[in-house]
Motif scaffolding. Structure first.
Motif, PDB file in Angstrom:
ATOM      1  N   ALA A 258       1.343   6.683  -6.744  1.00  0.00           N
ATOM      2  CA  ALA A 258       0.197   7.562  -7.028  1.00  0.00           C
ATOM      3  C   ALA A 258       0.576   9.028  -6.851  1.00  0.00           C
ATOM      4  O   ALA A 258       0.154   9.885  -7.635  1.00  0.00           O
ATOM      5  CB  ALA A 258      -0.984   7.199  -6.125  1.00  0.00           C
TER       6      ALA A 258
ATOM      7  N   PRO B  74       1.829  14.247   4.474  1.00  0.00           N
ATOM      8  CA  PRO B  74       0.709  13.612   3.766  1.00  0.00           C
ATOM      9  C   PRO B  74      -0.426  14.575   3.408  1.00  0.00           C
ATOM     10  O   PRO B  74      -1.162  14.316   2.453  1.00  0.00           O
ATOM     11  CB  PRO B  74       0.232  12.514   4.718  1.00  0.00           C
ATOM     12  CG  PRO B  74       0.781  12.886   6.053  1.00  0.00           C
ATOM     13  CD  PRO B  74       2.030  13.679   5.799  1.00  0.00           C
TER      14      PRO B  74
ATOM     15  N   THR C 251       2.347   1.702  -3.453  1.00  0.00           N
ATOM     16  CA  THR C 251       1.277   2.126  -4.352  1.00  0.00           C
ATOM     17  C   THR C 251       0.979   3.610  -4.148  1.00  0.00           C
ATOM     18  O   THR C 251       0.777   4.344  -5.111  1.00  0.00           O
ATOM     19  CB  THR C 251       0.004   1.287  -4.111  1.00  0.00           C
ATOM     20  OG1 THR C 251       0.329  -0.096  -4.320  1.00  0.00           O
ATOM     21  CG2 THR C 251      -1.123   1.685  -5.030  1.00  0.00           C
ATOM     22  N   MET C 252       0.976   4.062  -2.900  1.00  0.00           N
ATOM     23  CA  MET C 252       0.696   5.466  -2.616  1.00  0.00           C
ATOM     24  C   MET C 252       1.816   6.363  -3.132  1.00  0.00           C
ATOM     25  O   MET C 252       1.549   7.422  -3.713  1.00  0.00           O
ATOM     26  CB  MET C 252       0.480   5.686  -1.115  1.00  0.00           C
ATOM     27  CG  MET C 252       0.126   7.125  -0.781  1.00  0.00           C
ATOM     28  SD  MET C 252      -1.229   7.820  -1.759  1.00  0.00           S
ATOM     29  CE  MET C 252      -2.607   7.124  -0.933  1.00  0.00           C
TER      30      MET C 252
ATOM     31  N   ILE D 198      -5.563  10.050   1.780  1.00  0.00           N
ATOM     32  CA  ILE D 198      -4.477   9.562   2.629  1.00  0.00           C
ATOM     33  C   ILE D 198      -5.086   8.941   3.874  1.00  0.00           C
ATOM     34  O   ILE D 198      -5.922   9.537   4.543  1.00  0.00           O
ATOM     35  CB  ILE D 198      -3.541  10.721   3.039  1.00  0.00           C
ATOM     36  CG1 ILE D 198      -2.866  11.307   1.816  1.00  0.00           C
ATOM     37  CG2 ILE D 198      -2.514  10.273   4.047  1.00  0.00           C
ATOM     38  CD1 ILE D 198      -1.913  10.378   1.109  1.00  0.00           C
ATOM     39  N   ASP D 199      -4.617   7.743   4.191  1.00  0.00           N
ATOM     40  CA  ASP D 199      -5.046   7.050   5.384  1.00  0.00           C
ATOM     41  C   ASP D 199      -4.503   7.795   6.597  1.00  0.00           C
ATOM     42  O   ASP D 199      -3.347   8.213   6.607  1.00  0.00           O
ATOM     43  CB  ASP D 199      -4.507   5.609   5.359  1.00  0.00           C
ATOM     44  CG  ASP D 199      -4.940   4.787   6.556  1.00  0.00           C
ATOM     45  OD1 ASP D 199      -5.749   5.255   7.369  1.00  0.00           O
ATOM     46  OD2 ASP D 199      -4.453   3.643   6.672  1.00  0.00           O
TER      47      ASP D 199
ATOM     48  N   LEU E 261      -5.396  13.111  -3.622  1.00  0.00           N
ATOM     49  CA  LEU E 261      -5.236  11.710  -3.234  1.00  0.00           C
ATOM     50  C   LEU E 261      -5.718  11.501  -1.808  1.00  0.00           C
ATOM     51  O   LEU E 261      -5.369  12.275  -0.916  1.00  0.00           O
ATOM     52  CB  LEU E 261      -3.758  11.305  -3.341  1.00  0.00           C
ATOM     53  CG  LEU E 261      -3.145  11.418  -4.727  1.00  0.00           C
ATOM     54  CD1 LEU E 261      -1.650  11.178  -4.655  1.00  0.00           C
ATOM     55  CD2 LEU E 261      -3.795  10.445  -5.687  1.00  0.00           C
TER      56      LEU E 261
ATOM     57  N   ALA F 178      -0.458  15.443  -0.171  1.00  0.00           N
ATOM     58  CA  ALA F 178      -1.084  14.446  -1.061  1.00  0.00           C
ATOM     59  C   ALA F 178      -2.581  14.731  -1.199  1.00  0.00           C
ATOM     60  O   ALA F 178      -3.152  14.559  -2.279  1.00  0.00           O
ATOM     61  CB  ALA F 178      -0.846  13.034  -0.541  1.00  0.00           C
TER      62      ALA F 178
ATOM     63  N   ASN G 264       0.830  -1.209   0.000  1.00  0.00           N
ATOM     64  CA  ASN G 264       0.000   0.000   0.000  1.00  0.00           C
ATOM     65  C   ASN G 264       0.864   1.259   0.000  1.00  0.00           C
ATOM     66  O   ASN G 264       0.540   2.231  -0.665  1.00  0.00           O
ATOM     67  CB  ASN G 264      -0.956   0.001   1.192  1.00  0.00           C
ATOM     68  CG  ASN G 264      -2.066  -1.011   1.027  1.00  0.00           C
ATOM     69  OD1 ASN G 264      -2.377  -1.438  -0.078  1.00  0.00           O
ATOM     70  ND2 ASN G 264      -2.652  -1.417   2.139  1.00  0.00           N
ATOM     71  N   ASP G 265       1.975   1.246   0.755  1.00  0.00           N
ATOM     72  CA  ASP G 265       2.866   2.398   0.794  1.00  0.00           C
ATOM     73  C   ASP G 265       3.495   2.648  -0.572  1.00  0.00           C
ATOM     74  O   ASP G 265       3.547   3.779  -1.048  1.00  0.00           O
ATOM     75  CB  ASP G 265       3.958   2.198   1.844  1.00  0.00           C
ATOM     76  CG  ASP G 265       3.429   2.255   3.275  1.00  0.00           C
ATOM     77  OD1 ASP G 265       2.229   2.577   3.458  1.00  0.00           O
ATOM     78  OD2 ASP G 265       4.205   1.961   4.200  1.00  0.00           O
TER      79      ASP G 265
ATOM     80  N   PHE H  31       4.885  11.595   1.006  1.00  0.00           N
ATOM     81  CA  PHE H  31       4.256  10.439   1.651  1.00  0.00           C
ATOM     82  C   PHE H  31       4.706  10.306   3.099  1.00  0.00           C
ATOM     83  O   PHE H  31       3.889  10.142   3.999  1.00  0.00           O
ATOM     84  CB  PHE H  31       4.578   9.155   0.874  1.00  0.00           C
ATOM     85  CG  PHE H  31       4.085   7.920   1.567  1.00  0.00           C
ATOM     86  CD1 PHE H  31       2.739   7.582   1.520  1.00  0.00           C
ATOM     87  CD2 PHE H  31       4.952   7.127   2.286  1.00  0.00           C
ATOM     88  CE1 PHE H  31       2.269   6.461   2.189  1.00  0.00           C
ATOM     89  CE2 PHE H  31       4.493   5.999   2.953  1.00  0.00           C
ATOM     90  CZ  PHE H  31       3.150   5.671   2.899  1.00  0.00           C
TER      91      PHE H  31
END
Length: 173
Positions: free
Chosen positions: A18, A157, A14-15, A167-168, A165, A160, A11-12, A153
């Motif tokens: 992105a 964040p 992928t982010m 962000i969790d 995007l 982002a 996931n990291d 990232f």
């Protein structure tokens, strides 16, 4: 457990990818403002001399941003260009920083160049060597799109989110 760690790493990655893609899709003015925001997180006062006040629009001038540190200055130039013209544009940015007439060269402590392309070791060395033809005391910081995405990232964040995007928050529910 290991499976959860692997899932988080995927996931990291992928982010980060992105974020790289979102940075490359930005128009030059949006990219410049994202860079300005990044600098505002790093430094207490960022003077955006390369922007029209109140608009997401750049204007001619050097540097794009500057940061005062006591009697010295950090200059920032932002570059959005295709890979073919990158080295020439980065050299032009360095030249502009040193030939401007408002600040003596000895007062420039650092130049931060941020671009929407990848910075290789060869590019970094060439630009560093070129900077040294003007001033070998001032440091240079080159931030390519891949490094910029990782920095966003890891450390900023909320930028982002400005790129559109999600962000969790990292909270466990």
């Amino acid at each position: 457990n290991i499976r959860n760690c692997v899932t988080y790493l995927i996931n990291d990655f992928t982010m980060i990818t992105a974020i790289e893609q979102a940075l490359q899709r930005c128009n030059p003015d949006k990219f410049a403002n994202i860079c300005r925001l990044y600098l505002a997180y790093r430094f207490p006062i960022v003077n955006a001399t390369g922007f029209v006040v109140g608009k997401e629009k750049s204007k001619k001038g050097t540097p794009d941003n500057f940061i005062a540190e006591g009697n010295n200055f950090i200059f920032n130039e932002v570059t959005t260009i295709d890979k073919k013209g990158l080295i020439a544009k980065l050299k032009k940015d360095v030249t502009h920083c040193f030939i401007q007439k408002e600040i003596p060269i000895a007062s420039i402590s650092k130049i931060i160049l941020i671009c929407n392309q990848e910075i290789t070791t060869a590019i970094h060395k060439e630009i560093s060597d070129y900077k040294n033809t003007f001033h070998n005391i001032a440091s240079i910081e080159l931030i390519g799109v891949d490094a910029f995405a990782t920095i966003i990232f890891r450390d900023y964040p909320s930028i982002a989110r400005d790129l559109g995007l999600p962000i969790d928050s990292g909270q466990i529910l």
